[in-house]
Design a protein around this motif. Sequence first.
Motif, short mmCIF file in Angstrom:
data_model
loop_
_atom_site.label_atom_id
_atom_site.label_comp_id
_atom_site.label_asym_id
_atom_site.label_seq_id
_atom_site.Cartn_x
_atom_site.Cartn_y
_atom_site.Cartn_z
N THR A 22 7.45 -49.35 -2.59
CA THR A 22 7.71 -49.23 -4.13
C THR A 22 6.76 -47.89 -4.80
O THR A 22 7.33 -47.21 -5.62
N ALA A 23 5.60 -47.51 -4.16
CA ALA A 23 5.11 -46.30 -4.49
C ALA A 23 5.95 -45.01 -4.36
O ALA A 23 6.08 -44.26 -5.15
N GLU A 24 6.38 -44.95 -3.18
CA GLU A 24 7.32 -43.65 -3.01
C GLU A 24 8.67 -43.82 -3.78
O GLU A 24 8.95 -42.74 -4.27
N ARG A 25 9.10 -45.07 -4.25
CA ARG A 25 10.09 -44.88 -5.28
C ARG A 25 9.87 -44.55 -6.80
O ARG A 25 10.62 -44.18 -7.60
N MET A 26 8.48 -44.75 -6.87
CA MET A 26 7.91 -44.58 -8.28
C MET A 26 7.66 -42.85 -8.20
O MET A 26 7.01 -42.64 -9.42
N ARG A 27 7.48 -42.30 -7.22
CA ARG A 27 7.21 -40.88 -7.33
C ARG A 27 7.95 -40.05 -8.36
O ARG A 27 9.37 -40.24 -8.38
N GLY A 28 7.34 -39.21 -9.21
CA GLY A 28 8.51 -38.87 -10.35
C GLY A 28 8.32 -39.57 -11.33
O GLY A 28 8.96 -39.00 -12.67
N SER A 29 7.90 -40.72 -11.71
CA SER A 29 7.82 -41.48 -12.73
C SER A 29 6.61 -41.09 -13.74
O SER A 29 5.82 -40.31 -12.97
N PRO A 30 6.71 -41.35 -14.89
CA PRO A 30 5.60 -40.87 -15.74
C PRO A 30 4.22 -41.29 -15.32
O PRO A 30 3.19 -40.72 -15.43
N PRO A 31 3.89 -42.66 -14.72
CA PRO A 31 2.72 -43.11 -14.06
C PRO A 31 2.32 -42.12 -12.91
O PRO A 31 1.12 -41.77 -12.92
N HIS A 32 3.36 -41.84 -12.25
CA HIS A 32 2.96 -41.20 -11.08
C HIS A 32 2.63 -39.55 -11.56
O HIS A 32 1.57 -39.06 -10.82
N GLU A 33 3.38 -39.07 -12.35
CA GLU A 33 3.02 -37.79 -12.92
C GLU A 33 1.75 -37.55 -13.47
O GLU A 33 0.88 -36.59 -13.20
N LEU A 34 1.20 -38.77 -14.16
CA LEU A 34 -0.19 -38.68 -14.77
C LEU A 34 -1.15 -38.88 -13.48
O LEU A 34 -2.05 -37.90 -13.66
N TYR A 35 -0.94 -39.82 -12.70
CA TYR A 35 -1.92 -40.01 -11.35
C TYR A 35 -1.92 -38.70 -10.85
O TYR A 35 -2.97 -38.01 -10.27
N ALA A 36 -0.68 -37.97 -10.43
CA ALA A 36 -0.99 -36.88 -9.62
C ALA A 36 -1.49 -35.74 -10.58
O ALA A 36 -2.32 -34.72 -9.71
N ARG A 37 -1.47 -35.75 -11.78
CA ARG A 37 -2.16 -34.45 -12.41
C ARG A 37 -3.56 -34.78 -12.70
O ARG A 37 -4.42 -33.92 -12.52
N VAL A 38 -4.16 -36.04 -12.60
CA VAL A 38 -5.65 -36.22 -13.24
C VAL A 38 -6.51 -36.92 -11.83
O VAL A 38 -7.74 -36.99 -11.75
N ALA A 39 -5.73 -37.58 -10.68
CA ALA A 39 -6.53 -38.15 -10.02
C ALA A 39 -7.40 -37.45 -8.91
O ALA A 39 -6.63 -36.33 -8.63
N PRO A 40 -8.49 -38.00 -8.70
CA PRO A 40 -9.29 -36.84 -7.80
C PRO A 40 -8.67 -36.85 -6.10
O PRO A 40 -8.85 -35.78 -5.61
N ARG A 41 -7.85 -37.78 -5.84
CA ARG A 41 -7.17 -37.79 -4.54
C ARG A 41 -5.71 -38.25 -4.90
O ARG A 41 -5.24 -39.52 -4.66
N PRO A 42 -4.88 -37.40 -5.17
CA PRO A 42 -3.71 -37.66 -5.66
C PRO A 42 -2.82 -38.25 -4.25
O PRO A 42 -1.83 -39.29 -4.52
N TRP A 43 -3.16 -38.35 -3.11
CA TRP A 43 -2.70 -38.92 -1.75
C TRP A 43 -3.00 -40.36 -1.89
O TRP A 43 -2.29 -40.92 -1.25
N ASP A 44 -3.78 -40.93 -2.70
CA ASP A 44 -4.17 -42.33 -2.77
C ASP A 44 -3.05 -43.11 -3.46
O ASP A 44 -3.41 -44.34 -3.61
#
Length: 265
Positions: free
Chosen positions: A140-162
Amino acid sequence: MGYAEVNGVRLWYETHGDGRPLVLLHGGFGAVESFAPILPALAARRRVVAVDLQGHGRTADVDRPLRYESMADDVAALIRHLGLVGPDVMGYSLGGAVALRTAIQHPGLVRRLVVVSAPCRRGGWYPEVLAAMVAQDERTAERMRGSPPHELYARVAPRPWDWPTLWAKTAELLRREYDWSVEVAALALPVLLVFADADEIPIRHAAEFFGLLGGGRRDAGGDGGDRPLSRLAVLPGLTHHDIVGAPALPAVALPFLTHGLRPPG
């Protein structure tokens, strides 16, 4: 804004506005930005402390499961760390459950509580929502890549790969049974329950939850003297997903948090 070291977690928080403190807790896969549409209205009246929970936003995950109870202890530790006196706590969805557990586990710490779109037992969700929760995993996480929650996470998370780890841990949390009805009924503080009229939680559960808090049991009387300390709001035309940014949310929450409440009887 910055980090606080509490319970082995580097918890991110931001402070906005002045006045009595109001701690804000976001929903699953969210962050403090989830409240951006309503933050100005809240910060105009309160000192808002918005928190990124374990594994969310700018707060990196740690080597422990995601649990409502442990995240509630983190929130309580942050309140004490910041020296907040008489704080109110408002949480949405996942954050609503954490806010509720904070009040349950740390009696006397929270002055007033606002629970937005969160049930008091796992069976309070619609069956199809529970089924979707059970189906969540790393795929599900893979399918959600590119969604607004993922874009925010990728932008601010200390470890985006988590990102996949967050989904796996959240799925494990959502599969766990819980029923806090007895503890809810024992709460002594005023609670405002807020739901959308097209929520992922049926209105019948909102009424059940409110009943545990002493609501919906009798007529309040001509002078309102028999009303309960707690309140229930069902906001029209909203869903579980858009209620957190709706102007109607601060419009019902701020009067509850600001005005005096008359004890029943």
